[in-house]
Motif scaffolding. Structure first.
Motif, short mmCIF file in Angstrom:
data_model
loop_
_atom_site.label_atom_id
_atom_site.label_comp_id
_atom_site.label_asym_id
_atom_site.label_seq_id
_atom_site.Cartn_x
_atom_site.Cartn_y
_atom_site.Cartn_z
N ALA A 65 0.10 -0.89 0.06
CA ALA A 65 -0.15 -0.35 0.27
C ALA A 65 0.77 1.52 -0.35
CB ALA A 65 -0.65 0.21 1.76
N LEU A 66 2.25 1.14 0.54
CA LEU A 66 3.10 2.41 0.71
C LEU A 66 3.77 2.59 -0.57
CD1 LEU A 66 4.72 1.26 4.10
CD2 LEU A 66 3.09 3.53 3.10
N LYS A 67 3.56 1.46 -1.22
CA LYS A 67 4.38 2.24 -3.20
C LYS A 67 3.65 3.07 -4.13
CE LYS A 67 5.73 -1.96 -5.13
NZ LYS A 67 5.48 -3.14 -6.07
N ILE A 68 4.14 3.91 -4.30
CA ILE A 68 4.22 5.16 -5.89
C ILE A 68 3.08 4.61 -6.64
CG2 ILE A 68 4.17 6.83 -7.49
CD1 ILE A 68 5.17 7.87 -4.25
N SER A 69 3.21 3.01 -7.25
CA SER A 69 2.27 2.63 -7.68
C SER A 69 1.50 2.49 -7.42
CB SER A 69 2.90 0.93 -8.06
OG SER A 69 3.22 0.78 -7.02
N ASN A 70 0.99 2.57 -5.94
CA ASN A 70 -0.43 2.17 -5.52
C ASN A 70 -1.34 3.53 -5.73
OD1 ASN A 70 -0.90 -0.36 -5.56
ND2 ASN A 70 0.41 -0.14 -3.71
N MET A 71 -0.59 4.74 -5.90
CA MET A 71 -1.08 6.20 -6.11
C MET A 71 -1.70 6.24 -7.31
SD MET A 71 1.94 8.31 -3.90
CE MET A 71 0.87 9.96 -4.72
N ASP A 72 -3.15 7.14 -7.33
CA ASP A 72 -3.75 7.52 -7.91
C ASP A 72 -2.46 7.86 -9.34
OD1 ASP A 72 -6.68 7.91 -10.00
OD2 ASP A 72 -5.05 10.05 -10.17
N HIS A 73 -2.44 7.38 -10.89
CA HIS A 73 -2.43 8.02 -11.56
C HIS A 73 -1.60 9.28 -12.08
CE1 HIS A 73 0.14 7.06 -15.34
NE2 HIS A 73 -0.17 8.34 -16.10
N SER A 74 -2.36 10.30 -11.53
CA SER A 74 -2.87 12.02 -11.44
C SER A 74 -1.83 12.31 -10.40
CB SER A 74 -3.80 12.29 -11.70
OG SER A 74 -4.84 11.95 -10.64
N GLU B 38 8.54 2.61 3.82
CA GLU B 38 7.76 4.24 3.36
C GLU B 38 8.23 4.67 1.33
OE1 GLU B 38 9.34 7.49 5.42
OE2 GLU B 38 11.67 7.01 5.00
N ASN B 39 7.14 5.13 1.03
CA ASN B 39 7.11 5.21 -0.36
C ASN B 39 8.12 6.98 -0.40
OD1 ASN B 39 5.95 7.24 0.06
ND2 ASN B 39 3.61 6.67 0.17
N VAL B 40 8.98 6.30 -1.16
CA VAL B 40 9.45 8.58 -2.25
C VAL B 40 9.09 9.28 -1.56
CG1 VAL B 40 9.02 8.43 -4.15
CG2 VAL B 40 11.86 8.65 -2.99
N ILE B 41 8.29 9.87 -1.74
CA ILE B 41 7.47 10.77 -0.96
C ILE B 41 7.87 11.15 0.58
CG2 ILE B 41 5.57 12.60 -1.11
CD1 ILE B 41 4.65 11.20 -3.27
N THR B 42 7.28 10.37 1.44
CA THR B 42 7.19 9.59 2.75
C THR B 42 8.99 10.10 2.92
OG1 THR B 42 5.34 8.46 2.79
CG2 THR B 42 6.89 8.95 4.36
#
Length: 235
Positions: A7-16, A48-52
């Motif tokens: 769930a922490l992966k960037i790939s799970n974020m909305d594309h936009s 954690e993902n890269v933004i965190t």
């Protein structure tokens, strides 16, 4: 990989909302500081993902938060941040150094060498984040134009290492007729020390023998400066 890490992966974020796609589709200026930094860092870690990770980096300095803090952190400071290894530490240092160099990009003719205020303004941003005393030498031609400038030495937190020999070797190499010295006080207080005055007089005497004049010695503080020429120490 467990569901938490997935769930922490960037790939799970909305594309936009992914930083790279957001930059391409909406413009790089729409990204937050942490999103911009996440593009530089490239990846996060298992926790954690890269933004965190970028958000933690921006809040790691005890005093200076946000992007400003990057200018005050050394390689070892960055390596002490969990999730930052050698490669990412070097990437962050490169970003900080590029920001300083970009602030210095200006045509040589734009610097008014006859005005201590203009000289100080030009180098203020460059000197602002230095944690050690650095000596910058501006080499000036016979027509009073800038030939080039160079950082010739780095000292300690409260002491610069000015070598008259090194200064004048470089001055002779580029056919300088005059020089201007600049050095910073990391404390932020530009008031010249006794040693600053002594060294200035030594350089004046050495230059006199070589026919190279010292036009000024500017001590840089945090947003302020002192010109030893204006103080009457250079005659």
């Amino acid at each position: 990989m467990n569901d938490k890490n997935e769930a922490l992966k960037i790939s799970n974020m909305d594309h936009s909302e992914r930083p790279r796609e957001k930059a391409i589709n909406m413009g790089i200026e729409t990204l937050s500081d942490s999103e911009l930094l996440s593009i530089i860092l490239g990846s996060g870690n298992s926790d954690e993902n890269v933004i965190t990770l970028a958000q933690r980096v921006l809040n790691s300095h005890e005093v200076h938060k946000g992007l400003l803090g990057l200018n005050y952190m050394s390689y070892h400071d960055l390596m002490n941040i969990r999730g930052i290894g050698r490669a990412k530490a070097c990437q962050l240092m490169a970003v900080a150094e590029l920001s300083k160099r970009m602030s210095m990009v200006r045509k040589n003719s734009d610097i008014n060498l006859s005005s201590p205020e203009d000289i100080a303004k030009h180098f203020m941003q460059y000197c602002r984040f230095l944690t050690r005393e650095n000596v910058i030498v501006i080499f000036v031609s016979a027509s009073n134009d800038l030939i080039r400038w160079e950082t010739l030495s780095e000292g300690t937190v409260n002491r610069s290492l000015i070598s008259p020999r090194e200064i004048f070797i470089e001055a002779l190499r580029c056919d300088a007729v005059n020089i201007i010295l600049i050095h910073n006080h990391p404390s932020g207080n530009p008031e010249p020390s006794e040693m600053d005055i002594v060294v200035t007089r030594r350089i004046i005497e050495a230059g006199r023998m070589l026919g190279i004049g010292l036009l000024d010695h500017i001590v840089m503080g945090d947003g302020t400066y002192v010109s030893l020429n204006e103080r009457g120490y250079i005659k």
